[in-house]
Write an enzyme that holds these catalytic residues in place. Structure first.
Site, mmCIF file in Angstrom:
data_model
loop_
_atom_site.group_PDB
_atom_site.id
_atom_site.type_symbol
_atom_site.label_atom_id
_atom_site.label_comp_id
_atom_site.label_asym_id
_atom_site.label_seq_id
_atom_site.Cartn_x
_atom_site.Cartn_y
_atom_site.Cartn_z
ATOM 1 C CE LYS A 1 23.243 -22.434 -2.390
ATOM 2 N NZ LYS A 1 22.866 -22.394 -3.785
ATOM 3 C CG ASP B 1 24.612 -6.391 4.542
ATOM 4 O OD1 ASP B 1 24.146 -5.524 4.127
ATOM 5 O OD2 ASP B 1 25.740 -6.692 5.022
ATOM 6 C CG ASP C 1 21.577 -19.955 -5.593
ATOM 7 O OD1 ASP C 1 20.488 -20.095 -5.177
ATOM 8 O OD2 ASP C 1 22.322 -20.985 -6.055
ATOM 9 C CG ASP D 1 23.401 -2.811 0.098
ATOM 10 O OD1 ASP D 1 22.666 -2.316 1.171
ATOM 11 O OD2 ASP D 1 24.556 -2.576 -0.017
ATOM 12 C CE1 TYR E 1 27.524 -10.442 7.300
ATOM 13 C CE2 TYR E 1 26.200 -8.862 8.078
ATOM 14 C CZ TYR E 1 26.763 -9.424 7.181
ATOM 15 O OH TYR E 1 26.428 -9.271 5.931
#
Ligand code: NAD
Length: 368
Positions: A189, A245, A221, A249, A141
């Site tokens: 990852k 993020d 994943d 959620d 970001y």
């Protein structure tokens, strides 16, 4: 205990839920003999209307001069035609930047009483208690370079972390885990990304300073699947900005309603506390807003800014009791027996009553 809280109620249901959250903080102060003071500040649409800007300097000053900032929500459809930097939501980004917190804490709890509100099976959600620690100021970001070349039809964002950025957020996660169930799951990852390899190596190194905390690594994943299949396996989940993020959620589904989710951002000049939901213009002013996310956010203020762990737990237990007793705002009124539909204010009063009973009992025990 003295605590000065800047209250930025904001727009829509922000003031409605924040009122209930501050009532709970006042009750904790009164019942426990603490000295809590509250200063109000403007943010969002209401600040634009009154001052022409979504985050007036006076609000920033009052926030920086406080021990904690409690924010409701921002957003008002009547400003939708403004450019993003002038809209109410800009105030939110600006206050986060001004306070400078780098670790976003988001609990995800599975309440038995709310099992009908979650699409997951009760045996999967019951007893779940995960705390996400998401790095908030780095990663994809914020990394440079970033651009979109519309002529060449090419765009780029950069996932970048320094060792120091990983160290400071990892320490927050291990400190918190050492006071909980003593397990950190670090998500990355690392099978593909160099930045994740740095993340994994650094977290592994920091873990050596916390020998009583177990560390496991998960790839993002497969973690997305594990959170839905076996959420009870997790205690503190540490991850970088983008992964956090998305995963936090996803885990919101465990609790069942956006109106139930609290959050805190720590590590900056002053901690920022806010329920996860927005200003919900569709229900503002109807008394339908669920104040429990904001009340659970107040519990986080007690835990992380006041050091009042017992009181934080008492608030969380009061919420638990009120749900067990069948009181529900409209967003969580699905399923179950003996459900009683209540307004925002009534829900606040029930939590207040349950809290007062539990603190009275604790004081009586101390007096014996
Ligand atoms: P929202 O979270 O406001 O609402 C989404 C849905 O959830 C709505 O149907 C709403 O009624 C419901 N809901 C949300 N909170 C609830 C609660 N406490 N009790 C019961 N129901 C609740 O998201 P949105 O509709 O996408 O956005 C509305 C406005 O809020 C927009 O202007 C958006 O930019 C802003 N927003 C602000 C924040 C924030 O202040 N942190 C976060 C998200 C969105």
């Amino acid at each position: 205990m003295r605590l000065k809280v800047a209250v930025l109620a904001g727009d829509g249901i922000g003031p409605e839920v924040t009122r209930e959250a501050t009532n709970i903080l006042r009750a904790v102060a009164e019942l426990g003999g603490h000295d809590f003071t509250f200063v109000e500040g403007l943010i969002g649409g209401v600040a634009i209307t009154e001052t022409g800007t979504p985050l007036p300097t006076a609000t920033v000053d009052a926030s920086l001069d406080s021990d904690a900032v409690l924010l409701g929500a921002v957003g008002d459809n009547k400003f939708n035609s403004l450019t993003p930097d002038k809209r109410p939501e800009a105030g939110l980004l600006q206050i986060r930047q001004a306070l400078g917190g780098f670790a976003n804490l988001r609990p995800s709890v599975g309440y038995k009483a709310l099992s009908a509100s979650s699409p997951l099976r009760p045996e999967v959600t019951e007893g779940v208690d995960i705390l996400f620690v998401r790095e908030l100021l780095g990663g994809l970001y914020f990394g440079a370079p970033r651009w979109w070349n519309k002529e060449s039809n090419e765009a780029i964002n950069t996932m970048r972390y320094t060792r120091d950025e990983v160290v400071r957020v990892a320490r927050v996660a291990f400190e918190l885990a050492s006071k909980r169930r003593k397990k950190v799951t670090s998500v990355d990852k690392a099978n593909v990304l160099e930045v994740s390899q740095l993340w994994r190596a650094t977290v592994t190194e920091i873990a050596k300073d916390y020998p009583d905390v177990t560390l496991e690594h998960q790839l993002v994943d497969s973690m997305a699947m594990h959170i839905m299949n076996v959420p009870r396996n997790f205690d503190v989940v540490l991850t970088e900005n983008l992964f956090g993020d998305i995963l936090s959620d996803e885990a919101g589904v465990i609790t069942g309603s956006l109106g139930m989710l609290p959050s805190a951002t720590v590590g900056g000049a002053v901690n920022l506390y806010e329920p996860v939901h927005g200003s919900a213009p569709d229900i503002a002013g109807t008394g339908k807003a669920n104040p429990l996310g904001a009340i659970l956010t107040a519990a986080m203020v007690l835990r992380h800014s006041a050091g009042l762990e017992q009181d934080a737990r008492a608030v969380e237990q009061a919420v638990f009791k009120v749900l067990e007793a069948g009181y529900r705002t409209a967003d969580i009124a699905r399923g179950g027996e003996n459900i009683q539909l209540v307004s925002t204010q009534e829900m606040g009063k029930h939590v207040h009553q349950a809290l007062a009973e539990s603190i009275d009992r604790r004081q009586a025990l101390h007096a014996v």
